[in-house]
Design a protein around this motif. Structure first.
Motif, PDB file in Angstrom:
ATOM      1  N   HIS A  29       0.827  -1.201  -0.034  1.00  0.00           N
ATOM      2  CA  HIS A  29       0.019   0.116   0.056  1.00  0.00           C
ATOM      3  C   HIS A  29       1.055   1.161  -0.092  1.00  0.00           C
ATOM      4  O   HIS A  29       0.595   2.285  -0.698  1.00  0.00           O
ATOM      5  CB  HIS A  29      -0.944  -0.165   1.408  1.00  0.00           C
ATOM      6  N   HIS A  39      -0.244   0.111  -9.921  1.00  0.00           N
ATOM      7  CA  HIS A  39      -1.286  -1.031  -8.976  1.00  0.00           C
ATOM      8  C   HIS A  39      -0.412  -2.291  -9.247  1.00  0.00           C
ATOM      9  O   HIS A  39      -0.134  -2.692 -10.464  1.00  0.00           O
ATOM     10  CB  HIS A  39      -2.261  -1.187  -9.965  1.00  0.00           C
ATOM     11  N   ASN A  41      -0.868  -5.603  -8.809  1.00  0.00           N
ATOM     12  CA  ASN A  41      -1.978  -6.557  -9.053  1.00  0.00           C
ATOM     13  C   ASN A  41      -1.640  -7.709  -9.679  1.00  0.00           C
ATOM     14  O   ASN A  41      -2.687  -8.447 -10.196  1.00  0.00           O
ATOM     15  CB  ASN A  41      -3.308  -5.899  -9.715  1.00  0.00           C
ATOM     16  N   LEU A  53      -4.288 -10.702 -10.153  1.00  0.00           N
ATOM     17  CA  LEU A  53      -4.724 -10.853  -8.823  1.00  0.00           C
ATOM     18  C   LEU A  53      -6.096 -10.124  -8.542  1.00  0.00           C
ATOM     19  O   LEU A  53      -5.790  -9.049  -8.224  1.00  0.00           O
ATOM     20  CB  LEU A  53      -3.875 -10.764  -7.498  1.00  0.00           C
ATOM     21  N   SER A  54      -7.307 -10.766  -8.574  1.00  0.00           N
ATOM     22  CA  SER A  54      -8.579 -10.062  -8.438  1.00  0.00           C
ATOM     23  C   SER A  54      -8.782  -9.680  -6.959  1.00  0.00           C
ATOM     24  O   SER A  54      -9.326  -8.538  -6.642  1.00  0.00           O
ATOM     25  CB  SER A  54      -9.661 -10.557  -8.958  1.00  0.00           C
ATOM     26  N   ASN A  55      -8.130 -10.395  -6.044  1.00  0.00           N
ATOM     27  CA  ASN A  55      -8.198 -10.102  -4.611  1.00  0.00           C
ATOM     28  C   ASN A  55      -6.726  -9.918  -4.020  1.00  0.00           C
ATOM     29  O   ASN A  55      -6.516 -10.793  -3.052  1.00  0.00           O
ATOM     30  CB  ASN A  55      -9.154 -10.975  -3.744  1.00  0.00           C
ATOM     31  N   ARG A  56      -6.056  -9.148  -4.286  1.00  0.00           N
ATOM     32  CA  ARG A  56      -4.680  -8.934  -4.123  1.00  0.00           C
ATOM     33  C   ARG A  56      -4.382  -8.716  -2.635  1.00  0.00           C
ATOM     34  O   ARG A  56      -3.538  -9.419  -2.111  1.00  0.00           O
ATOM     35  CB  ARG A  56      -4.234  -7.709  -4.920  1.00  0.00           C
ATOM     36  N   ASP A  57      -5.182  -7.979  -1.831  1.00  0.00           N
ATOM     37  CA  ASP A  57      -4.728  -7.814  -0.326  1.00  0.00           C
ATOM     38  C   ASP A  57      -5.074  -9.086  -0.071  1.00  0.00           C
ATOM     39  O   ASP A  57      -4.081  -9.447   1.043  1.00  0.00           O
ATOM     40  CB  ASP A  57      -5.777  -6.556   0.077  1.00  0.00           C
ATOM     41  N   GLU A  58      -6.156  -9.779  -0.106  1.00  0.00           N
ATOM     42  CA  GLU A  58      -6.352 -11.092   0.675  1.00  0.00           C
ATOM     43  C   GLU A  58      -5.373 -12.007   0.387  1.00  0.00           C
ATOM     44  O   GLU A  58      -4.686 -12.758   1.115  1.00  0.00           O
ATOM     45  CB  GLU A  58      -7.621 -11.732   0.322  1.00  0.00           C
ATOM     46  N   TRP A  59      -4.841 -12.258  -1.060  1.00  0.00           N
ATOM     47  CA  TRP A  59      -3.809 -12.960  -1.576  1.00  0.00           C
ATOM     48  C   TRP A  59      -2.481 -12.597  -0.755  1.00  0.00           C
ATOM     49  O   TRP A  59      -1.588 -13.649  -0.410  1.00  0.00           O
ATOM     50  CB  TRP A  59      -3.613 -12.864  -2.816  1.00  0.00           C
TER      51      TRP A  59
END
Length: 91
Positions: A29, A39, A41, A53-59
């Motif tokens: 971040h 980005h 991602n 990565l569609s859900n990068r933070d969770e990944w």
């Protein structure tokens, strides 16, 4: 025609992470805030294919075990940005 490549490397030394302390996601971040429009991602497969990565933070949280930051990059060959961690022990 000659190309003028500019490479910038940032090396950061920090105390060892203690479990999942949120540092990996904070680094991602922070870099995106520092470089507007960036980005991170994407990651790569074992065959070095780019994977979005569609859900990068969770990944990052799931794959950043023990505070390690998994490989991330943007998808811009003209302005490539990558981030990863290599751990070096103090001697």
């Amino acid at each position: 025609m000659s190309s003028n490549l500019i490479e910038t490397a940032m090396i950061v030394y920090a105390p060892a992470s203690q479990g999942n302390d949120g540092r990996a996601l904070a680094i991602v971040h922070g870099l995106e805030r520092a470089l507007p429009g960036l980005h991170l991602n994407w990651t790569s497969s074992e065959k070095e294919d780019l994977i979005p990565l569609s859900n990068r933070d969770e990944w990052v949280v799931a794959n950043g075990l023990n505070g390690r930051l998994p490989f991330l990059c943007n998808d811009d060959d003209n302005n490539l940005v990558t981030i990863s961690v290599s751990v070096r022990r103090a001697t």
